[in-house]
Design a protein around this motif. Structure first.
Motif, PDB file in Angstrom:
ATOM      1  N   LEU A  53       0.822  -1.212   0.000  1.00 56.19           N
ATOM      2  CA  LEU A  53       0.000   0.000   0.000  1.00 56.19           C
ATOM      3  C   LEU A  53       0.853   1.258   0.000  1.00 56.19           C
ATOM      4  O   LEU A  53       0.507   2.254  -0.649  1.00 56.19           O
ATOM      5  N   LEU A  56       2.023   1.752  -3.464  1.00 58.27           N
ATOM      6  CA  LEU A  56       0.954   2.184  -4.366  1.00 58.27           C
ATOM      7  C   LEU A  56       0.538   3.630  -4.150  1.00 58.27           C
ATOM      8  O   LEU A  56       0.302   4.369  -5.105  1.00 58.27           O
ATOM      9  N   PHE A  57       0.442   4.047  -2.885  1.00 55.99           N
ATOM     10  CA  PHE A  57      -0.123   5.363  -2.597  1.00 55.99           C
ATOM     11  C   PHE A  57       0.902   6.451  -2.336  1.00 55.99           C
ATOM     12  O   PHE A  57       0.575   7.627  -2.411  1.00 55.99           O
ATOM     13  N   ASN A  58       2.130   6.101  -2.016  1.00 56.94           N
ATOM     14  CA  ASN A  58       3.158   7.093  -1.753  1.00 56.94           C
ATOM     15  C   ASN A  58       4.397   6.730  -2.562  1.00 56.94           C
ATOM     16  O   ASN A  58       5.373   6.208  -2.037  1.00 56.94           O
ATOM     17  N   LYS A  59       4.352   6.993  -3.837  1.00 53.81           N
ATOM     18  CA  LYS A  59       5.405   6.568  -4.749  1.00 53.81           C
ATOM     19  C   LYS A  59       6.760   7.203  -4.444  1.00 53.81           C
ATOM     20  O   LYS A  59       7.796   6.646  -4.754  1.00 53.81           O
ATOM     21  N   THR A  76       4.546   0.861  -8.692  1.00 49.29           N
ATOM     22  CA  THR A  76       3.166   0.399  -8.737  1.00 49.29           C
ATOM     23  C   THR A  76       3.132  -1.123  -8.878  1.00 49.29           C
ATOM     24  O   THR A  76       2.359  -1.803  -8.197  1.00 49.29           O
ATOM     25  N   GLY A  79       4.178  -2.599  -5.626  1.00 50.44           N
ATOM     26  CA  GLY A  79       3.081  -2.484  -4.674  1.00 50.44           C
ATOM     27  C   GLY A  79       2.060  -3.591  -4.850  1.00 50.44           C
ATOM     28  O   GLY A  79       1.605  -4.189  -3.871  1.00 50.44           O
ATOM     29  N   TRP A  80       1.694  -3.881  -6.099  1.00 55.11           N
ATOM     30  CA  TRP A  80       0.721  -4.944  -6.349  1.00 55.11           C
ATOM     31  C   TRP A  80       1.288  -6.308  -5.990  1.00 55.11           C
ATOM     32  O   TRP A  80       0.576  -7.161  -5.452  1.00 55.11           O
TER      33      TRP A  80
END
Length: 154
Positions: A53, A56-59, A76, A79-80
């Motif tokens: 997460l 994904l949200f704080n690159k 990304t 993250g996945w």
């Protein structure tokens, strides 16, 4: 004085059924490793989910070492991958409490994949990745070496 209650033999309706789970426990001292492995696998799933997460949200959080990754993909994708590993680890961790064979196989597989992914993730966040690799190896040892003890007692 005599006891007022009468002693009745253990026959018929007042006898406990002889099934697993009744009477003395059949687990031995090594089954604690499997319970430790399942709890660590649940924690591993939570930690992998958090890492996924964050990616994904704080690159910009992991961009310090963006050129030194072993496998060069964007965060990304990392993250996945971490999020999927976390979800599978949670499922297998909760499945280990039942002593199911599929949970043991899945737990060893997800811990091995997690160790490989975290090895590739070392340049982005070294302390976190090395800690997760150690947890992965403890999970693999606990489940592989002593997994049948819990499975046979349920």
């Amino acid at each position: 004085m005599s006891d007022v209650r009468q002693q009745t033999p253990a026959t018929g309706a007042n006898r406990m059924p002889q099934q697993p789970g009744y009477g003395t426990p059949t687990e031995d001292r090594w089954s604690g490793w499997v319970l430790f492995g399942s709890m660590m696998l649940i924690m591993l799933g939570c930690f992998q989910g958090i890492a996924g997460l964050v990616a994904l949200f704080n690159k910009s959080y992991y961009l310090v070492a963006s050129t030194g990754l072993v496998v060069h993909v964007d965060y990304t994708a990392w993250g996945w991958v971490h999020l999927i590993i976390g979800i599978v680890a949670l499922v297998s961790g909760f499945g280990l409490f039942t002593g199911a064979l599929w949970a043991r196989v899945l737990g060893i597989a997800v811990a091995g994949i997690s160790a490989i992914v975290n090895f590739a993730f070392i340049p982005a966040f070294p302390l976190w990745a090395l800690t997760m690799i150690v947890v992965d190896f403890l999970v693999i040892y606990g489940i592989a070496a002593h997994g049948k003890e819990v499975g046979s007692s349920t």
